[in-house]
Motif scaffolding. Structure first.
Motif, PDB file in Angstrom:
ATOM      1  N   ILE A   1       5.742-107.512  57.205  1.00  0.00           N
ATOM      2  CA  ILE A   1       4.921-106.667  56.331  1.00  0.00           C
ATOM      3  C   ILE A   1       4.778-105.240  56.881  1.00  0.00           C
ATOM      4  N   LEU A   2       5.045-105.052  58.170  1.00  0.00           N
ATOM      5  CA  LEU A   2       5.002-103.702  58.731  1.00  0.00           C
ATOM      6  C   LEU A   2       6.219-102.887  58.303  1.00  0.00           C
ATOM      7  N   LYS A   3       7.290-103.578  57.956  1.00  0.00           N
ATOM      8  CA  LYS A   3       8.561-102.905  57.667  1.00  0.00           C
ATOM      9  C   LYS A   3       8.971-102.978  56.202  1.00  0.00           C
ATOM     10  N   HIS A   4       8.151-103.573  55.357  1.00  0.00           N
ATOM     11  CA  HIS A   4       8.520-103.750  53.954  1.00  0.00           C
ATOM     12  C   HIS A   4       7.369-103.411  53.022  1.00  0.00           C
ATOM     13  N   GLN A   5       7.740-103.055  51.798  1.00  0.00           N
ATOM     14  CA  GLN A   5       6.776-102.831  50.728  1.00  0.00           C
ATOM     15  C   GLN A   5       7.110-103.784  49.576  1.00  0.00           C
ATOM     16  N   PHE A   6       6.270-103.767  48.555  1.00  0.00           N
ATOM     17  CA  PHE A   6       6.492-104.674  47.436  1.00  0.00           C
ATOM     18  C   PHE A   6       7.841-104.415  46.760  1.00  0.00           C
ATOM     19  N   ALA A   7       8.224-103.154  46.647  1.00  0.00           N
ATOM     20  CA  ALA A   7       9.503-102.826  46.022  1.00  0.00           C
ATOM     21  C   ALA A   7      10.677-103.452  46.782  1.00  0.00           C
TER      22      ALA A   7
ATOM     23  N   SER B   1     -26.263-117.877  57.066  1.00  0.00           N
ATOM     24  CA  SER B   1     -24.977-117.842  56.368  1.00  0.00           C
ATOM     25  C   SER B   1     -24.200-116.640  56.878  1.00  0.00           C
ATOM     26  N   VAL B   2     -22.885-116.785  56.982  1.00  0.00           N
ATOM     27  CA  VAL B   2     -22.029-115.716  57.491  1.00  0.00           C
ATOM     28  C   VAL B   2     -20.963-115.365  56.464  1.00  0.00           C
ATOM     29  N   LEU B   3     -20.849-114.077  56.162  1.00  0.00           N
ATOM     30  CA  LEU B   3     -19.726-113.568  55.384  1.00  0.00           C
ATOM     31  C   LEU B   3     -18.864-112.751  56.339  1.00  0.00           C
ATOM     32  N   ALA B   4     -17.604-113.164  56.507  1.00  0.00           N
ATOM     33  CA  ALA B   4     -16.689-112.506  57.431  1.00  0.00           C
ATOM     34  C   ALA B   4     -15.701-111.642  56.662  1.00  0.00           C
ATOM     35  N   LEU B   5     -15.537-110.411  57.104  1.00  0.00           N
ATOM     36  CA  LEU B   5     -14.566-109.491  56.517  1.00  0.00           C
ATOM     37  C   LEU B   5     -13.377-109.356  57.451  1.00  0.00           C
ATOM     38  N   GLY B   6     -12.190-109.329  56.880  1.00  0.00           N
ATOM     39  CA  GLY B   6     -10.997-109.199  57.705  1.00  0.00           C
ATOM     40  C   GLY B   6      -9.798-108.778  56.893  1.00  0.00           C
ATOM     41  N   ASP B   7      -8.653-108.820  57.528  1.00  0.00           N
ATOM     42  CA  ASP B   7      -7.375-108.471  56.894  1.00  0.00           C
ATOM     43  C   ASP B   7      -6.376-109.538  57.304  1.00  0.00           C
ATOM     44  N   SER B   8      -5.895-110.300  56.331  1.00  0.00           N
ATOM     45  CA  SER B   8      -5.004-111.421  56.631  1.00  0.00           C
ATOM     46  C   SER B   8      -3.661-110.970  57.195  1.00  0.00           C
ATOM     47  N   SER B   9      -3.419-109.660  57.202  1.00  0.00           N
ATOM     48  CA  SER B   9      -2.192-109.154  57.816  1.00  0.00           C
ATOM     49  C   SER B   9      -2.253-109.276  59.332  1.00  0.00           C
ATOM     50  N   TYR B  10      -3.456-109.433  59.878  1.00  0.00           N
ATOM     51  CA  TYR B  10      -3.630-109.518  61.316  1.00  0.00           C
ATOM     52  C   TYR B  10      -3.759-110.968  61.766  1.00  0.00           C
ATOM     53  N   GLU B  11      -3.385-111.209  63.013  1.00  0.00           N
ATOM     54  CA  GLU B  11      -3.352-112.567  63.542  1.00  0.00           C
ATOM     55  C   GLU B  11      -4.738-113.209  63.566  1.00  0.00           C
ATOM     56  N   PHE B  12      -5.734-112.466  64.046  1.00  0.00           N
ATOM     57  CA  PHE B  12      -7.069-113.044  64.228  1.00  0.00           C
ATOM     58  C   PHE B  12      -7.953-112.733  63.024  1.00  0.00           C
TER      59      PHE B  12
ATOM     60  N   GLN C   1       1.470-101.568  50.844  1.00  0.00           N
ATOM     61  CA  GLN C   1       1.105-102.476  51.931  1.00  0.00           C
ATOM     62  C   GLN C   1       1.177-103.920  51.448  1.00  0.00           C
ATOM     63  N   LEU C   2       2.008-104.693  52.116  1.00  0.00           N
ATOM     64  CA  LEU C   2       2.099-106.124  51.808  1.00  0.00           C
ATOM     65  C   LEU C   2       0.995-106.890  52.528  1.00  0.00           C
TER      66      LEU C   2
ATOM     67  N   LEU D   1      -5.906-101.524  44.723  1.00  0.00           N
ATOM     68  CA  LEU D   1      -5.691-100.361  45.578  1.00  0.00           C
ATOM     69  C   LEU D   1      -6.961-100.097  46.380  1.00  0.00           C
ATOM     70  N   THR D   2      -6.820 -99.823  47.661  1.00  0.00           N
ATOM     71  CA  THR D   2      -7.977 -99.507  48.496  1.00  0.00           C
ATOM     72  C   THR D   2      -7.794 -98.127  49.121  1.00  0.00           C
ATOM     73  N   PRO D   3      -8.876 -97.401  49.336  1.00  0.00           N
ATOM     74  CA  PRO D   3      -8.759 -96.067  49.927  1.00  0.00           C
ATOM     75  C   PRO D   3      -8.345 -96.160  51.387  1.00  0.00           C
TER      76      PRO D   3
END
Length: 599
Positions: A351-357, A146-157, A319-320, A384-386
């Motif tokens: 998302i690089l140029k905007h925040q939630f506000a 079984s595989v658990l993959a960690l990532g950040d959906s802000s990135y393409e891959f 961070q969006l 919130l993440t460190p």
């Protein structure tokens, strides 16, 4: 060690038997070695060799992790502890320390792996990743995984490395226990569910017996601190001092933090995890824009607290992520944002140029007659993440302190000031401010074990931070070997970070040479990659002499440009073709002679 000395000991075994024993044990995991040891001891005491089929066995759950920032290691370690508590024999290891020859003997394999950069495997997963994709990879018909993959959906891959492992294991005949689990940055809940699900799926495959359980790697490591990401230490800020000039277009801070009697220790190359609070002005802007009451009580987990406090301390505002942009587009009904949210490339730039506000003010819900209550707001926002910062000091020099080099992220959008969450928190910190921190070990960014090994460091901007730690560590050890720094920033007079320190190291002979690139001090822009090309002959000679190469800083542009310059040096000076040059640096990376700390 015992096996190395086996042939030199007085032994009743023939040389041929010794060689066979060495061959067998070289392919066994720690758990299997422990089982064999017990089996041989039992049969020796019985005076005869018992049939193996009659010996009580426990199949091993092998848990491997590939982790760049420590999250994967934490998920894997927690899984190992839960498996152990349920009576399973566990073998927990980094992919970088795992013998790939062992793979064909595994029956249950659980993988936790993150994705680094643009779909790349983290450093400790590179070899296993390459092995599984090669012709050397064996058929794995007897393996369940079984595989658990960690990532950040802000990135393409997103989660690409996990997808690669899952696809390749299936292609080799292994049987999946569960569908691939893809986790975003707020991975804790999904990882916890996977722990429960995968251990339940493993049950029919494992024979459990309290007499045969062997746990490897789950114990607390020697020197490991009680303070972690989940249990950070409340440290005190000693200094937050601007080290760029008045005329600089950037605000870079040298931050010193007192670790007190925490017992926290770190090595040159490690990172400091920093928990922060969102700026109250930003929180007030969001509350006003959504017409929500600051003192409304909300629930997060089992805790009840005012909405404003939840937004200050518990939710990500600076961070969006793509899912939030899409959700907001649907809530607002804004045609422009809806169209943008369907285009992955546009979302990444947005998302690089905007925040939630900015979403709240530029795409108001009032235009769509939609109201958002406090509970729904908290559901939309990530926890919130460190933030991780490369440590800019050596404990050999600063003892119970830890130093950081922090660039304040700041911008103005539609007349409103926008700041990075952690950088603004640290830049604004007064002496005595409390900050929750923990050390994140980075075994993939270490000085060479041999102090005589030449070292080349490429660290423009705040990427110079870990190299300040490298220098402090080498000076404390009395090392005077070859070490070379490439540094760059816009202006010599305004942006030469730690200038007097580098000049002193150079004067004392602690630093062999330094090449600087101040991009805006002449008509044409000059960056570190240009200096690398200019010094290509010498740099290639250093590499041929066994130098270790380190890059720290921006992953998006700098690291790519520096890598390209290195390829060109290998071609133009080293006489390699492009394919051979790429293979050369891949080999350096596999040999831990080409290490990156990029973000």
């Amino acid at each position: 060690m015992l096996l190395k000395e086996l042939s030199s000991l007085a032994s009743p075994l023939s040389q041929g038997q010794v060689e066979k024993l060495k061959q067998l044990t070289s392919e066994l995991s720690a758990v299997q070695l422990a089982w064999v040891s017990g089996y041989l001891a039992a049969t020796a005491n019985a005076g005869q060799l018992a049939p193996v089929a009659q010996v009580q066995t426990a199949q091993t759950v092998t848990i491997l992790y590939g982790s760049q920032t420590g999250n994967g290691r934490g998920v894997a370690k927690a899984l190992a502890e839960k498996a152990q508590s349920q009576g399973y024999a566990v073998n927990l290891a980094s992919m970088g320390e795992y013998n790939v020859r062992q793979l064909k003997q595994e029956s249950v394999l659980l993988l936790v792996v993150s994705t680094h950069g643009e779909g790349e495997a983290p450093d400790d997963a590179i070899e296993l990743h390459k092995f599984l994709a090669s012709k050397r990879a064996p058929k794995l018909d007897n393996l369940h995984y079984s595989v658990l993959a960690l990532g950040d959906s802000s990135y393409e891959f997103f989660c690409q490395t996990g997808k690669d492992f899952d696809a390749r294991l299936a292609a080799l005949g292994a049987k999946s226990l569960l569908p691939l689990i893809e986790c975003d940055v707020d991975y804790e809940a999904a990882a916890g569910q996977w722990h429960a699900d995968v251990l339940e799926a493993v049950k029919p495959l494992i024979e459990t017996s309290s007499a045969s359980v062997v746990s490897i790697g789950t114990a607390k490591a020697i020197g490991e601190s009680e303070f972690t990401k989940q249990n950070p230490y409340s440290a005190e800020v000693l200094v937050s001092q601007k080290i760029t000039g008045r005329g600089s277009d950037r605000d870079v801070r040298h931050v010193e933090i007192d670790l007190g009697d925490s017992g926290l220790s770190y090595q040159a190359g490690d990172a400091l995890g920093v928990w922060f609070s969102n700026n109250e002005v930003l929180v007030d802007e969001v509350l006003a824009g959504l017409s929500l009451a600051a003192d409304e009580l909300v629930t997060i987990g089992t805790e009840s607290l005012p909405l404003k406090q939840a937004l200050v301390d518990r939710k990500e505002l600076t961070q969006l992520y793509p899912g939030l942009v899409k959700a907001w587009a649907e809530l607002s009904g804004n045609a422009e944002l809806l169209a943008l949210s369907e285009d992955k490339e546009q979302v990444r730039h947005f998302i690089l140029k905007h925040q939630f506000a900015d979403l709240v003010t530029q795409y108001p819900l009032s235009n769509n007659s939609v109201t958002l209550n406090a509970a729904k707001l908290l559901e939309l926002l990530r926890p919130l993440t460190p933030r991780l910062y490369s440590i800019a000091s050596s404990q050999s020099e600063v003892e119970t302190e830890v130093h950081l080099t922090v660039a304040l992220v700041e911008d103005e959008r539609h007349g409103a000031a926008r700041f990075g969450g952690a950088s603004h928190f640290l830049a604004s910190a007064q002496e005595g401010t409390q900050v929750k921190v923990y050390v994140e070990s980075n075994k993939h960014f270490r000085l060479p074990e041999n102090p005589e090994t030449p070292v080349i460091m490429v660290g423009p901007g705040t990427g110079v931070a870990p190299f300040r730690a490298f220098m402090q560590e080498r000076v404390a050890q009395g090392i005077k070997g070859d070490i070379w720094l490439f540094f760059g920033n816009p202006h010599f007079e305004e942006d030469f970070l730690y200038q007097t320190e580098w000049q002193q190291y150079l004067k004392n002979g602690d630093l062999s040479r330094i090449d600087v690139a101040f991009s805006r001090d002449q008509a044409h822009k000059i960056y570190v990659q240009h200096r690398i090309k200019e010094q290509g002959q010498a740099l290639w000679q250093w590499l041929q002499n066994g130098a270790h190469l380190y890059i720290c800083g921006d992953a998006e542009r700098m690291a790519k440009d520096v890598h390209q310059a290195l390829i060109e040096v290998a071609v133009e000076v080293g006489g390699l073709n492009i394919e051979a040059a790429e293979a050369y640096f891949e080999t350096l990376r596999s040999d831990k002679r080409y290490q990156k700390d990029v973000y």
